[in-house]
Design an enzyme around this catalytic site. Structure first.
Site, PDB file in Angstrom:
ATOM      1  N   GLU A   4     -21.770  -6.560 -12.481  1.00  0.00           N
ATOM      2  CA  GLU A   4     -22.682  -7.031 -11.445  1.00  0.00           C
ATOM      3  C   GLU A   4     -24.116  -6.667 -11.810  1.00  0.00           C
ATOM      4  O   GLU A   4     -24.379  -5.514 -12.134  1.00  0.00           O
ATOM      5  CB  GLU A   4     -22.325  -6.411 -10.092  1.00  0.00           C
ATOM      6  CG  GLU A   4     -20.948  -6.820  -9.589  1.00  0.00           C
ATOM      7  CD  GLU A   4     -20.621  -6.301  -8.193  1.00  0.00           C
ATOM      8  OE1 GLU A   4     -21.534  -5.761  -7.523  1.00  0.00           O
ATOM      9  OE2 GLU A   4     -19.471  -6.430  -7.762  1.00  0.00           O
TER      10      GLU A   4
ATOM     11  N   ARG B 137     -13.289  -4.526  -4.724  1.00  0.00           N
ATOM     12  CA  ARG B 137     -13.974  -4.003  -5.904  1.00  0.00           C
ATOM     13  C   ARG B 137     -13.562  -4.850  -7.097  1.00  0.00           C
ATOM     14  O   ARG B 137     -12.376  -5.166  -7.281  1.00  0.00           O
ATOM     15  CB  ARG B 137     -13.627  -2.530  -6.154  1.00  0.00           C
ATOM     16  CG  ARG B 137     -14.412  -1.547  -5.299  1.00  0.00           C
ATOM     17  CD  ARG B 137     -15.882  -1.545  -5.678  1.00  0.00           C
ATOM     18  NE  ARG B 137     -16.682  -0.581  -4.941  1.00  0.00           N
ATOM     19  CZ  ARG B 137     -17.367  -0.854  -3.837  1.00  0.00           C
ATOM     20  NH1 ARG B 137     -17.284  -2.063  -3.310  1.00  0.00           N
ATOM     21  NH2 ARG B 137     -18.110   0.061  -3.259  1.00  0.00           N
TER      22      ARG B 137
ATOM     23  N   HIS C 254     -21.651  -9.963  -3.608  1.00  0.00           N
ATOM     24  CA  HIS C 254     -21.303  -8.653  -3.045  1.00  0.00           C
ATOM     25  C   HIS C 254     -21.914  -8.485  -1.645  1.00  0.00           C
ATOM     26  O   HIS C 254     -22.642  -7.533  -1.371  1.00  0.00           O
ATOM     27  CB  HIS C 254     -21.782  -7.531  -3.976  1.00  0.00           C
ATOM     28  CG  HIS C 254     -20.975  -6.271  -3.822  1.00  0.00           C
ATOM     29  ND1 HIS C 254     -20.682  -5.446  -4.874  1.00  0.00           N
ATOM     30  CD2 HIS C 254     -20.403  -5.686  -2.733  1.00  0.00           C
ATOM     31  CE1 HIS C 254     -19.975  -4.403  -4.451  1.00  0.00           C
ATOM     32  NE2 HIS C 254     -19.789  -4.538  -3.149  1.00  0.00           N
ATOM     33  N   LEU C 255     -21.558  -9.415  -0.752  1.00  0.00           N
ATOM     34  CA  LEU C 255     -22.157  -9.463   0.575  1.00  0.00           C
ATOM     35  C   LEU C 255     -21.206  -9.100   1.708  1.00  0.00           C
ATOM     36  O   LEU C 255     -21.608  -9.168   2.875  1.00  0.00           O
ATOM     37  CB  LEU C 255     -22.691 -10.883   0.845  1.00  0.00           C
ATOM     38  CG  LEU C 255     -23.878 -11.355   0.018  1.00  0.00           C
ATOM     39  CD1 LEU C 255     -24.219 -12.796   0.408  1.00  0.00           C
ATOM     40  CD2 LEU C 255     -25.076 -10.455   0.226  1.00  0.00           C
TER      41      LEU C 255
ATOM     42  N   ASP D 185       0.870  -1.181   0.000  1.00  0.00           N
ATOM     43  CA  ASP D 185       0.000   0.000   0.000  1.00  0.00           C
ATOM     44  C   ASP D 185       0.905   1.229   0.000  1.00  0.00           C
ATOM     45  O   ASP D 185       1.603   1.487   0.990  1.00  0.00           O
ATOM     46  CB  ASP D 185      -0.912   0.003   1.225  1.00  0.00           C
ATOM     47  CG  ASP D 185      -1.964   1.101   1.165  1.00  0.00           C
ATOM     48  OD1 ASP D 185      -1.683   2.170   0.581  1.00  0.00           O
ATOM     49  OD2 ASP D 185      -3.073   0.899   1.691  1.00  0.00           O
TER      50      ASP D 185
ATOM     51  N   ASP E 127     -16.253 -11.877  -4.143  1.00  0.00           N
ATOM     52  CA  ASP E 127     -17.508 -11.279  -3.696  1.00  0.00           C
ATOM     53  C   ASP E 127     -17.891 -10.104  -4.578  1.00  0.00           C
ATOM     54  O   ASP E 127     -19.000  -9.586  -4.470  1.00  0.00           O
ATOM     55  CB  ASP E 127     -17.384 -10.824  -2.243  1.00  0.00           C
ATOM     56  CG  ASP E 127     -18.692 -10.297  -1.678  1.00  0.00           C
ATOM     57  OD1 ASP E 127     -19.708 -11.014  -1.792  1.00  0.00           O
ATOM     58  OD2 ASP E 127     -18.708  -9.181  -1.124  1.00  0.00           O
TER      59      ASP E 127
END
Length: 351
Positions: free
Chosen positions: A289, A260, A308-309, A199, A284
């Site tokens: 989508e 994402r 996407h939960l 990162d 996910d």
């Protein structure tokens, strides 16, 4: 002051109303008037509306609901140029999600509307879900459950060649080390994993103090038997994990994406799974989508999918309402916002 609680079937209007009641005066001439709108998400998928992403409902119904409104609390309402132009009294949009992707920030700024958001609202839920996906992929939990539901006892999964792998002693790479990534790292360390993080916005000294090792992304991919994505999607990070970087993974690695879909180039994945170059994939989030009927990964082996939960807990909904209600409280008291998305608009000057 008139406030619109533009909720949906997750962050419901009554949650927003309850959170606002703790922040704002409840009686007397200064008490705000609260009006409500319920948007169809998640029973209808979110999508692009009038130039903004991941929105629910229509510009027309939102414009109608915003009549006389100076403050709106929402998760999914489509705040577009057209909506701002038609809502001259609007002064604050408090978005109850980790980023205001349903708001045209440039338009909001042009029209003098402050926008806030709710960082960290789903961090515990998303972190737990990412760990769950890792375990499901590494220990064949989903595959064995699906087989047993069909009446098939997968005793063969105890064979050495089919056996799973453990987090204890594994090297796990986290791409992104924000609020979610830090929780995931803490849990992984408790499991006994070695944790690498990539990162560019992370202080290496602080990361090292957390017990994780900050490295460059390519190094992380080469060294990690499990990789989990936790970066925010921007133009800089779109397809951050592309074909070249996927090829850096060790043979049989496990890849998890609950952040994402656009972070990952999905094109190479089916072949990598079929050849065993990629050991397992847990998703996910997706490039499209909902996924289409002819989705290339639908018949690929060792794929775990959820719709996407990752953030879908009741606690997330309550935190979202609480964080945004606190922003409304600051606004009404003339205080600076804690989480401004367009700080050039001074919400404190717009009671």
């Amino acid at each position: 002051m008139r406030i619109l609680a533009a909720g949906d079937h997750f962050v419901r209007p009554e949650l927003i109303r309850t959170a606002l009641s703790r922040e704002l005066p409840g009686s007397g001439g200064d008490a705000p008037e609260l009006v409500e709108l319920t948007l169809p998400w998640p029973y209808e998928p979110f999508g692009p509306v009038g130039g903004v992403r991941e929105a629910s409902g229509t510009e027309e119904e939102l414009i109608g609901a915003l009549a006389g409104v100076s403050v709106c609390v929402t998760q999914m309402a489509p705040f577009t140029e057209r909506v701002f132009a038609a809502s001259s009294g609007l002064r604050l949009v408090a978005v109850s999600r980790g980023g205001p992707v349903n708001v045209d920030l440039a338009a909001a700024t042009r029209h003098g509307v402050a926008v806030s958001f709710a960082p960290g609202r789903n961090a515990p839920a998303a972190a737990e879900f990412a760990i769950g996906l890792m375990l499901a992929a590494m220990r064949r939990i989903s595959a064995s459950d699906a087989a047993l539901q069909r009446g098939v006892w997968r005793g063969d999964l105890y064979a050495y060649d089919e056996g799973g792998t453990e987090l204890d002693g594994a090297t796990v790479g986290l791409v992104g080390y924000g609020a979610i990534g830090r929780i995931v790292a803490r849990v992984l360390l408790a499991f006994g994993a070695r944790v690498l993080v990539a990162d560019p916005y992370t202080d290496p000294a602080k990361a090292a103090a957390d017990g994780v090792e900050p490295v460059e992304l390519d190094i992380l991919l080469r060294r990690s038997s499990v990789v989990s994505l936790h970066a925010r999607l921007t133009e800089e990070t779109r397809h951050l994990i592309d074909a070249r970087r996927l090829a850096l993974l060790p043979a049989g690695a496990v890849l998890v994406n609950s952040a994402r879909g656009g972070l990952l180039d999905h094109g190479p994945l089916p072949d990598m799974l079929r050849t065993g170059r990629l050991g397992a994939l847990a998703l996910d989030v997706y490039d499209v989508e909902p996924v289409p009927d002819d989705w290339p990964l639908r018949d690929a082996p060792h794929v775990i999918t959820t719709p996407h939960l990752a953030g879908a807990t009741r606690q997330t909904a309550h935190r979202a309402a609480t964080i945004t209600a606190a922003e409304v409280g600051r606004f009404t008291r003339g205080e600076p916002l804690a989480h401004p998305a367009n700080p050039e608009v001074f919400a404190a000057d717009r009671p």
